[in-house]
Design a protein around this motif. Structure first.
Motif, mmCIF file in Angstrom:
data_model
loop_
_atom_site.group_PDB
_atom_site.id
_atom_site.type_symbol
_atom_site.label_atom_id
_atom_site.label_comp_id
_atom_site.label_asym_id
_atom_site.label_seq_id
_atom_site.Cartn_x
_atom_site.Cartn_y
_atom_site.Cartn_z
ATOM 1 N N CYS A 22 0.877 -1.174 0.000
ATOM 2 C CA CYS A 22 0.000 0.000 0.000
ATOM 3 C C CYS A 22 0.911 1.221 0.000
ATOM 4 O O CYS A 22 1.558 1.509 1.010
ATOM 5 C CB CYS A 22 -0.894 -0.016 1.236
ATOM 6 N N TRP A 36 -5.822 -2.779 6.629
ATOM 7 C CA TRP A 36 -6.162 -3.586 5.471
ATOM 8 C C TRP A 36 -7.554 -4.178 5.697
ATOM 9 O O TRP A 36 -7.832 -4.711 6.778
ATOM 10 C CB TRP A 36 -5.157 -4.712 5.253
ATOM 11 N N CYS A 96 -6.455 -1.007 1.241
ATOM 12 C CA CYS A 96 -5.800 -0.367 2.374
ATOM 13 C C CYS A 96 -6.484 0.976 2.613
ATOM 14 O O CYS A 96 -7.093 1.556 1.702
ATOM 15 C CB CYS A 96 -4.303 -0.206 2.156
#
Length: 124
Positions: A22, A36, A96
């Motif tokens: 991410c 997440w 994310c």
């Protein structure tokens, strides 16, 4: 503008591994709690894991404990999710998200900025 971009998804066999990334742009990641989340077809988005802004605290959903590991590299402005021993039920779109709360929980409502997601498919 806060932007998060996920990468690293794909198709993997049961028992395999993937590492999701991410990456943040437009803001400094280390001020934020990063989480997440995942969403399977026909199901609600659920929390998978989160990491505190300094990386000193992590939290995992019971379904992934012992298999997934979240980490962050603030110098690279990136958070990672290492996923091992993958199961078919891990299939879904993984997102994310960033939270500006000092302490956040694995609730969708605690996170205000989201990436577009990356598809993870676990199948033989």
């Amino acid at each position: 503008q806060l932007q998060l971009v996920e990468s690293g998804g794909g198709l993997v066999q049961p028992g395999g591994s993937l590492r999701l990334s991410c990456a943040a742009s437009g803001f400094t990641l280390h001020y934020y709690v990063i989480g997440w989340f995942r969403q399977a077809p026909g199901k609600e988005r659920e929390g998978v894991s989160l990491i505190s802004s300094d990386g000193g605290s992590t939290n995992y959903a019971d379904s992934v404990k012992g298999r997934f590991t979240i980490s962050r590299d603030n110098a690279k402005n990136t958070v990672y999710l290492q996923m091992n021993s993958l199961k078919p039920e891990d299939t879904g779109i993984y997102y994310c998200a960033a939270s500006s709360l000092l302490v956040a929980a694995l609730w969708v409502t605690d996170f205000g900025s989201w990436g577009q997601g990356t598809q993870v498919t676990v199948s033989s």
